[in-house]
Design an enzyme around this catalytic site. Structure first.
Site, mmCIF file in Angstrom:
data_model
loop_
_atom_site.group_PDB
_atom_site.id
_atom_site.type_symbol
_atom_site.label_atom_id
_atom_site.label_comp_id
_atom_site.label_asym_id
_atom_site.label_seq_id
_atom_site.Cartn_x
_atom_site.Cartn_y
_atom_site.Cartn_z
ATOM 1 N N ASN A 164 0.888 -1.162 -0.022
ATOM 2 C CA ASN A 164 -0.007 0.154 -0.070
ATOM 3 C C ASN A 164 0.836 1.174 0.097
ATOM 4 O O ASN A 164 1.505 1.356 1.084
ATOM 5 C CB ASN A 164 -0.958 0.079 1.223
ATOM 6 C CG ASN A 164 -1.731 1.185 1.369
ATOM 7 O OD1 ASN A 164 -1.911 2.077 0.576
ATOM 8 N ND2 ASN A 164 -2.430 1.346 2.601
ATOM 9 N N LYS A 216 0.178 4.290 -0.214
ATOM 10 C CA LYS A 216 -0.554 5.423 0.243
ATOM 11 C C LYS A 216 -0.110 6.675 -0.566
ATOM 12 O O LYS A 216 -0.380 6.573 -1.904
ATOM 13 C CB LYS A 216 0.154 5.718 1.741
ATOM 14 C CG LYS A 216 -0.216 4.376 2.661
ATOM 15 C CD LYS A 216 0.143 4.596 4.021
ATOM 16 C CE LYS A 216 -0.166 3.444 4.868
ATOM 17 N NZ LYS A 216 -0.220 3.531 6.273
ATOM 18 N N HIS A 228 -9.354 1.327 5.225
ATOM 19 C CA HIS A 228 -8.388 1.534 5.836
ATOM 20 C C HIS A 228 -8.209 2.496 6.836
ATOM 21 O O HIS A 228 -9.059 3.280 6.683
ATOM 22 C CB HIS A 228 -7.009 2.045 5.057
ATOM 23 C CG HIS A 228 -5.706 1.853 5.270
ATOM 24 N ND1 HIS A 228 -5.191 2.989 6.246
ATOM 25 C CD2 HIS A 228 -4.680 1.038 5.399
ATOM 26 C CE1 HIS A 228 -3.825 2.693 6.648
ATOM 27 N NE2 HIS A 228 -3.654 1.427 5.833
ATOM 28 N N GLU A 281 -6.689 4.916 7.875
ATOM 29 C CA GLU A 281 -6.366 6.176 7.610
ATOM 30 C C GLU A 281 -7.500 6.885 6.940
ATOM 31 O O GLU A 281 -7.841 8.062 7.038
ATOM 32 C CB GLU A 281 -5.187 6.392 6.797
ATOM 33 C CG GLU A 281 -4.000 6.090 7.384
ATOM 34 C CD GLU A 281 -2.682 5.507 6.730
ATOM 35 O OE1 GLU A 281 -2.565 5.581 5.562
ATOM 36 O OE2 GLU A 281 -1.891 5.226 7.387
ATOM 37 N N GLU A 334 -4.942 -4.669 10.801
ATOM 38 C CA GLU A 334 -3.788 -3.529 11.066
ATOM 39 C C GLU A 334 -4.357 -2.824 12.243
ATOM 40 O O GLU A 334 -5.076 -1.897 12.331
ATOM 41 C CB GLU A 334 -4.114 -2.894 9.712
ATOM 42 C CG GLU A 334 -3.856 -3.230 8.416
ATOM 43 C CD GLU A 334 -3.238 -2.229 7.522
ATOM 44 O OE1 GLU A 334 -2.332 -2.576 6.702
ATOM 45 O OE2 GLU A 334 -3.630 -1.098 7.247
ATOM 46 N N GLY A 364 3.024 2.569 10.555
ATOM 47 C CA GLY A 364 3.815 3.621 10.305
ATOM 48 C C GLY A 364 4.634 4.017 11.559
ATOM 49 O O GLY A 364 5.375 4.997 11.891
ATOM 50 N N SER A 405 3.882 -2.151 10.215
ATOM 51 C CA SER A 405 5.289 -1.968 10.337
ATOM 52 C C SER A 405 5.880 -3.312 9.908
ATOM 53 O O SER A 405 6.809 -3.751 10.788
ATOM 54 C CB SER A 405 5.904 -1.605 11.964
ATOM 55 O OG SER A 405 5.292 -0.443 11.962
HETATM 56 P P1 13P Z 1 3.287 0.675 7.757
HETATM 57 O O1 13P Z 1 3.830 -0.691 7.037
HETATM 58 O O2 13P Z 1 4.007 1.663 7.037
HETATM 59 O O3 13P Z 1 3.193 0.534 9.116
HETATM 60 O O4 13P Z 1 1.685 0.750 7.241
HETATM 61 C C1 13P Z 1 0.838 -0.362 7.153
HETATM 62 C C2 13P Z 1 -0.279 -0.022 6.642
HETATM 63 O O5 13P Z 1 -1.163 0.941 6.735
HETATM 64 C C3 13P Z 1 -0.525 -0.694 5.311
HETATM 65 O O6 13P Z 1 -1.826 -0.625 4.820
#
Ligand code: 13P
Length: 260
Positions: A9, A11, A95, A97, A167, A173, A213
């Site tokens: 992903n 982003k 997601h 976010e 997640e 992140g 992560s």
């Molecule tokens: P990270 O791997 O940067 O922690 O992000 C995970 C994520 O949100 C994947 O959709």
């Protein structure tokens, strides 16, 4: 055995030019991999440019979001027809976010999941608790609610065409991965919810990914867990080297497990 799925992903990172460069390097690095499904989810603007590059490779394309209607006066939105047209097979939905910054709720996400399935797109439905919920020991209730509401009305056929990604928000992140035990614990709980709703056989076939992560050095231990069928990778999917290494380490760990 289920084929694991590793999805990147991206982003809101990578211009079209950067995306093309990254995918070409990933493609060259994983051309030998046949025992892992690999999905790239770049920003919308890069989808059309990447589609022909991925066509002759094992890599598949996914979008990071979509609107539940196929067209309409929804300024700034992208429809399932549009992402299908540019070659997407997958779409990430719900997601954290999107939930946190764009106030998407489970009812809206459920509409999207159902629309995706209607258009033969495979939804990658994200669920996961916040740090506050975990600290209050409410992580199971939080995930159960998202599971029940986001996947409401899905038939057995639908759920077999759906991927779930656990997640935990506190692991995204932050560099703070859930331990393989923590991830497995929640993912076996999700499997139990699937069993209660759809029966053992169907529940056993649904892919449940872990995200938060994920890095080359932790994927091996994660993927060995019985209810972790792959990963949704954020930051580490933005560099060809680390994404390729994640795919390689995942397949190596599974081979080693199978040989035991
Ligand atoms: P990270 O791997 O940067 O922690 O992000 C995970 C994520 O949100 C994947 O959709």
């Amino acid at each position: 055995m289920k084929k694991p799925l590793i999805a990147g992903n991206w982003k809101m990172f990578k211009t079209i030019r950067e995306a093309v460069n990254l995918v070409q390097t990933i493609k060259a690095g994983i051309y030998k991999i046949t025992d892992c499904q690999i999905v790239i989810c770049p920003p919308f603007t890069a989808l059309a440019g990447l589609s022909p590059i991925l066509a002759d490779s094992p890599l598949e394309l996914g979008a990071q979001n979509m609107h539940p209607e196929n067209e309409g006066a929804y300024t700034g939105e992208i429809s399932p027809l549009m992402i299908k047209e540019v070659g997407c097979r997958y779409v990430i939905l719900g997601h954290s976010e999107r939930r946190q910054y764009f106030k998407e709720d489970d009812i809206f996400i459920n509409e999207k999941v159902k629309t995706a399935l209607r258009y033969s797109l495979i939804p990658i439905l994200c669920v996961g608790e916040t740090l506050d919920q975990r600290n209050a020991r409410q992580q199971h209730e939080a995930v159960k609610l998202q599971f029940e509401q986001s996947l409401k009305d899905l038939t057995k056929e639908d759920i077999l065409k759906t991927v779930i990604a656990y997640e935990p928000v506190w692991a995204i992140g932050t560099g703070k991965t859930a331990t393989p035990e923590q991830a497995e614990q929640m993912q076996s709980y999700i499997r139990r919810l699937l069993k209660e709703k759809y029966g053992d056989e169907i529940a056993g076939k649904v892919l449940i990914l872990y995200g938060g992560s994920v890095k080359p050095d932790n994927i091996g231990e994660l993927i060995k867990k019985p209810n972790i069928d792959g990963a949704l990778v954020g930051g580490a999917s933005l560099k060809a080297e680390s994404f390729i290494q994640i795919v390689m380490n995942a397949t190596k760990a599974l081979e080693a497990e199978a040989a035991r």
